[in-house]
Design an enzyme around this catalytic site. Structure first.
Site, PDB file in Angstrom:
ATOM      1  N   LYS A  32       0.820  -1.285   0.027  1.00 41.44           N
ATOM      2  CA  LYS A  32       0.013   0.143   0.137  1.00 41.44           C
ATOM      3  C   LYS A  32       0.971   1.309   0.061  1.00 41.44           C
ATOM      4  O   LYS A  32       0.444   2.214   0.085  1.00 41.44           O
ATOM      5  CB  LYS A  32      -0.775  -0.001   1.182  1.00 41.44           C
ATOM      6  CG  LYS A  32      -1.915  -1.231   1.505  1.00 41.44           C
ATOM      7  CD  LYS A  32      -2.409  -1.156   2.685  1.00 41.44           C
ATOM      8  CE  LYS A  32      -3.274  -2.328   3.163  1.00 41.44           C
ATOM      9  NZ  LYS A  32      -3.658  -1.976   4.775  1.00 41.44           N
ATOM     10  N   GLY A  33       2.239   1.161   0.330  1.00 36.34           N
ATOM     11  CA  GLY A  33       3.021   2.120   0.550  1.00 36.34           C
ATOM     12  C   GLY A  33       3.002   3.262  -0.576  1.00 36.34           C
ATOM     13  O   GLY A  33       3.296   4.576  -0.364  1.00 36.34           O
ATOM     14  N   GLU A  49       7.494   2.196  -6.539  1.00 27.82           N
ATOM     15  CA  GLU A  49       7.579   1.765  -5.336  1.00 27.82           C
ATOM     16  C   GLU A  49       7.819   2.885  -4.232  1.00 27.82           C
ATOM     17  O   GLU A  49       8.246   3.981  -4.648  1.00 27.82           O
ATOM     18  CB  GLU A  49       8.999   1.026  -5.219  1.00 27.82           C
ATOM     19  CG  GLU A  49       9.546   0.336  -4.189  1.00 27.82           C
ATOM     20  CD  GLU A  49       8.571  -0.494  -3.322  1.00 27.82           C
ATOM     21  OE1 GLU A  49       7.370  -0.369  -3.237  1.00 27.82           O
ATOM     22  OE2 GLU A  49       8.907  -1.690  -2.901  1.00 27.82           O
ATOM     23  N   ASP A  50       7.376   2.671  -2.923  1.00 28.03           N
ATOM     24  CA  ASP A  50       7.828   3.590  -2.016  1.00 28.03           C
ATOM     25  C   ASP A  50       8.935   3.954  -1.451  1.00 28.03           C
ATOM     26  O   ASP A  50       9.650   5.208  -1.502  1.00 28.03           O
ATOM     27  CB  ASP A  50       6.741   3.453  -0.806  1.00 28.03           C
ATOM     28  CG  ASP A  50       6.767   2.129  -0.215  1.00 28.03           C
ATOM     29  OD1 ASP A  50       7.596   1.351  -0.880  1.00 28.03           O
ATOM     30  OD2 ASP A  50       6.190   1.808   0.886  1.00 28.03           O
ATOM     31  N   ASP A 102      14.966  -0.382  -0.176  1.00 26.33           N
ATOM     32  CA  ASP A 102      15.805  -0.628   0.731  1.00 26.33           C
ATOM     33  C   ASP A 102      16.601  -1.858   0.695  1.00 26.33           C
ATOM     34  O   ASP A 102      17.606  -1.334   0.106  1.00 26.33           O
ATOM     35  CB  ASP A 102      14.819  -1.101   2.189  1.00 26.33           C
ATOM     36  CG  ASP A 102      15.301  -1.280   3.410  1.00 26.33           C
ATOM     37  OD1 ASP A 102      16.808  -0.824   3.531  1.00 26.33           O
ATOM     38  OD2 ASP A 102      14.882  -1.516   4.572  1.00 26.33           O
ATOM     39  N   LYS A 114      17.162   4.248   0.070  1.00 27.99           N
ATOM     40  CA  LYS A 114      17.912   4.298   1.459  1.00 27.99           C
ATOM     41  C   LYS A 114      19.223   4.070   1.242  1.00 27.99           C
ATOM     42  O   LYS A 114      19.663   3.196   0.349  1.00 27.99           O
ATOM     43  CB  LYS A 114      16.978   3.020   2.299  1.00 27.99           C
ATOM     44  CG  LYS A 114      16.383   3.600   3.383  1.00 27.99           C
ATOM     45  CD  LYS A 114      16.234   2.643   4.547  1.00 27.99           C
ATOM     46  CE  LYS A 114      14.841   2.710   5.359  1.00 27.99           C
ATOM     47  NZ  LYS A 114      14.512   1.657   6.352  1.00 27.99           N
ATOM     48  N   PHE A 163      13.926   4.501   9.757  1.00 27.50           N
ATOM     49  CA  PHE A 163      13.055   3.837   9.574  1.00 27.50           C
ATOM     50  C   PHE A 163      12.129   5.118   9.278  1.00 27.50           C
ATOM     51  O   PHE A 163      11.758   5.829  10.270  1.00 27.50           O
ATOM     52  CB  PHE A 163      12.318   2.860  10.658  1.00 27.50           C
ATOM     53  CG  PHE A 163      11.280   2.295  10.093  1.00 27.50           C
ATOM     54  CD1 PHE A 163      11.262   0.902   9.427  1.00 27.50           C
ATOM     55  CD2 PHE A 163      10.087   2.738  10.499  1.00 27.50           C
ATOM     56  CE1 PHE A 163      10.200   0.616   8.733  1.00 27.50           C
ATOM     57  CE2 PHE A 163       8.863   1.965  10.104  1.00 27.50           C
ATOM     58  CZ  PHE A 163       8.806   1.065   9.259  1.00 27.50           C
ATOM     59  N   VAL A 164      11.507   5.281   8.248  1.00 22.34           N
ATOM     60  CA  VAL A 164      10.572   6.488   7.861  1.00 22.34           C
ATOM     61  C   VAL A 164       9.083   5.834   7.819  1.00 22.34           C
ATOM     62  O   VAL A 164       8.951   4.671   7.351  1.00 22.34           O
ATOM     63  CB  VAL A 164      11.287   7.085   6.658  1.00 22.34           C
ATOM     64  CG1 VAL A 164      12.302   7.797   7.165  1.00 22.34           C
ATOM     65  CG2 VAL A 164      11.114   6.285   5.327  1.00 22.34           C
ATOM     66  N   ASP A 178       4.152   3.230   6.250  1.00 26.23           N
ATOM     67  CA  ASP A 178       3.371   2.635   7.318  1.00 26.23           C
ATOM     68  C   ASP A 178       4.434   2.307   8.504  1.00 26.23           C
ATOM     69  O   ASP A 178       5.619   1.827   8.315  1.00 26.23           O
ATOM     70  CB  ASP A 178       2.292   1.625   7.389  1.00 26.23           C
ATOM     71  CG  ASP A 178       2.887   0.130   7.133  1.00 26.23           C
ATOM     72  OD1 ASP A 178       3.552   0.230   6.289  1.00 26.23           O
ATOM     73  OD2 ASP A 178       2.562  -0.471   7.904  1.00 26.23           O
ATOM     74  N   ARG A 235       0.476   6.376   7.674  1.00 22.96           N
ATOM     75  CA  ARG A 235       0.346   6.474   6.268  1.00 22.96           C
ATOM     76  C   ARG A 235      -0.182   7.902   5.998  1.00 22.96           C
ATOM     77  O   ARG A 235       0.262   8.374   4.942  1.00 22.96           O
ATOM     78  CB  ARG A 235      -0.515   5.401   5.571  1.00 22.96           C
ATOM     79  CG  ARG A 235      -0.137   3.981   5.749  1.00 22.96           C
ATOM     80  CD  ARG A 235      -0.945   3.199   4.784  1.00 22.96           C
ATOM     81  NE  ARG A 235      -0.588   1.808   4.883  1.00 22.96           N
ATOM     82  CZ  ARG A 235       0.333   1.111   4.838  1.00 22.96           C
ATOM     83  NH1 ARG A 235       1.315   1.411   3.991  1.00 22.96           N
ATOM     84  NH2 ARG A 235       0.267  -0.603   4.821  1.00 22.96           N
TER      85      ARG A 235
HETATM   86  P1  5GP Z   1      13.056  -4.040   0.649  1.00 20.61           P
HETATM   87  O1  5GP Z   1      12.694  -5.347   0.056  1.00 20.61           O
HETATM   88  O2  5GP Z   1      13.769  -3.146  -0.292  1.00 20.61           O
HETATM   89  O3  5GP Z   1      14.079  -4.209   1.791  1.00 20.61           O
HETATM   90  O4  5GP Z   1      11.951  -3.177   1.299  1.00 20.61           O
HETATM   91  C1  5GP Z   1      10.906  -2.790   0.380  1.00 20.61           C
HETATM   92  C2  5GP Z   1       9.689  -2.516   1.547  1.00 20.61           C
HETATM   93  O5  5GP Z   1      10.023  -2.592   2.671  1.00 20.61           O
HETATM   94  C3  5GP Z   1       9.088  -1.224   1.159  1.00 20.61           C
HETATM   95  O6  5GP Z   1       8.249  -1.398   0.148  1.00 20.61           O
HETATM   96  C4  5GP Z   1       8.404  -0.757   2.563  1.00 20.61           C
HETATM   97  O7  5GP Z   1       6.988  -1.314   2.470  1.00 20.61           O
HETATM   98  C5  5GP Z   1       9.342  -1.625   3.371  1.00 20.61           C
HETATM   99  N1  5GP Z   1      10.203  -0.717   3.898  1.00 20.61           N
HETATM  100  C6  5GP Z   1      11.574  -0.785   3.722  1.00 20.61           C
HETATM  101  N2  5GP Z   1      12.155   0.480   4.407  1.00 20.61           N
HETATM  102  C7  5GP Z   1      11.008   0.951   5.317  1.00 20.61           C
HETATM  103  C8  5GP Z   1      10.914   2.150   6.182  1.00 20.61           C
HETATM  104  O8  5GP Z   1      12.131   2.968   6.402  1.00 20.61           O
HETATM  105  N3  5GP Z   1       9.827   2.574   6.480  1.00 20.61           N
HETATM  106  C9  5GP Z   1       8.545   1.843   6.286  1.00 20.61           C
HETATM  107  N4  5GP Z   1       7.425   2.381   6.622  1.00 20.61           N
HETATM  108  N5  5GP Z   1       8.697   0.611   5.121  1.00 20.61           N
HETATM  109  C10 5GP Z   1       9.817   0.305   4.761  1.00 20.61           C
HETATM  110 MG    MG Z   2       5.909  -1.645   1.185  1.00 18.03          MG
END
Ligand code: 5GP
Ligand code: MG
Length: 176
Positions: A41-42, A96-97, A100, A128, A149-150, A156, A162
């Site tokens: 949902k991000g 994508e939001d 990470d 990030k 962590f944001v 969320d 959100r």
């Molecule tokens: P990745 O798979 O790249 O590690 O993470 C991607 C997903 O993890 C993002 O779509 C998000 O939902 C969640 N995520 C990663 N870092 C953060 C953060 O700092 N804050 C939040 N709220 N979600 C995060």
């Molecule tokens: Mg997400």
């Protein structure tokens, strides 16, 4: 957890950058009728604003991948909702939001890659500054941020925050 009172990225700054991204995407995708694939949902709030900043006709659909419980990556990515519009021969832009560890985007790109698309690219609002587990090519980046962590603007913590209009850092409470 404690919400840092000072926005990391305020609403006006988000809006300016999203208009810039919209202008760049309008040029690149002009006449290609791209399909914006929004990761739920991000990326919902980001996508709603970015779509309205893209001046070339396009469509919107949704994908959901889950990799997080609380503020820790579980390292597993599951696709829990697939797009309804066919991706075949489409120019797909994944929205994508936050990029990470890259595991979510890698899983989504794997799925999209099996659908016979004309092209696929990634646009992430936040990138990030961390060591990646899976490196993926993010062609369009909104903001590079430090490793915190944001929350807010769609992001969320356990389904909360959100609705904040800006990006804020959520800090863990230190014990005295
Ligand atoms: P990745 O798979 O790249 O590690 O993470 C991607 C997903 O993890 C993002 O779509 C998000 O939902 C969640 N995520 C990663 N870092 C953060 C953060 O700092 N804050 C939040 N709220 N979600 C995060
Ligand atoms: Mg997400």
């Amino acid at each position: 957890m404690r919400l840092n009172p000072k926005p990391l990225i305020d609403a006006a700054t988000l809006s300016i950058r999203i208009r810039e991204l919209g202008a760049a995407l309008s040029r690149t995708y002009g006449g290609k009728h791209p399909l914006l694939l929004v990761t739920l949902k991000g990326a919902l709030y980001f996508a709603a604003d970015l779509s309205r900043a893209i001046t070339t006709p396009h469509q919107v659909d949704f994908i959901r991948a889950r990799s997080y419980a609380g503020d820790q990556s579980t390292g597993r990515v599951e696709i829990t909702h697939r797009p309804e519009i066919s991706l075949r021969d489409r120019h797909v832009l994944i929205l994508e939001d936050i990029y990470d560890t890259g595991q979510t985007l890698a899983a989504i790109l794997d799925m999209v890659g099996e659908e016979g698309v004309a092209s696929v690219a990634v646009c992430a609002l936040l990138v990030k500054d961390v060591a990646r587990v899976s490196a993926v090519d993010v062609a369009y980046k909104g903001f590079e941020i430090p490793n915190h962590f944001v929350v807010g603007y769609g992001l969320d913590y356990n389904e909360g925050y959100r609705e904040l209009p800006e990006i804020r850092i959520l800090e863990s409470e230190t014990l005295a």
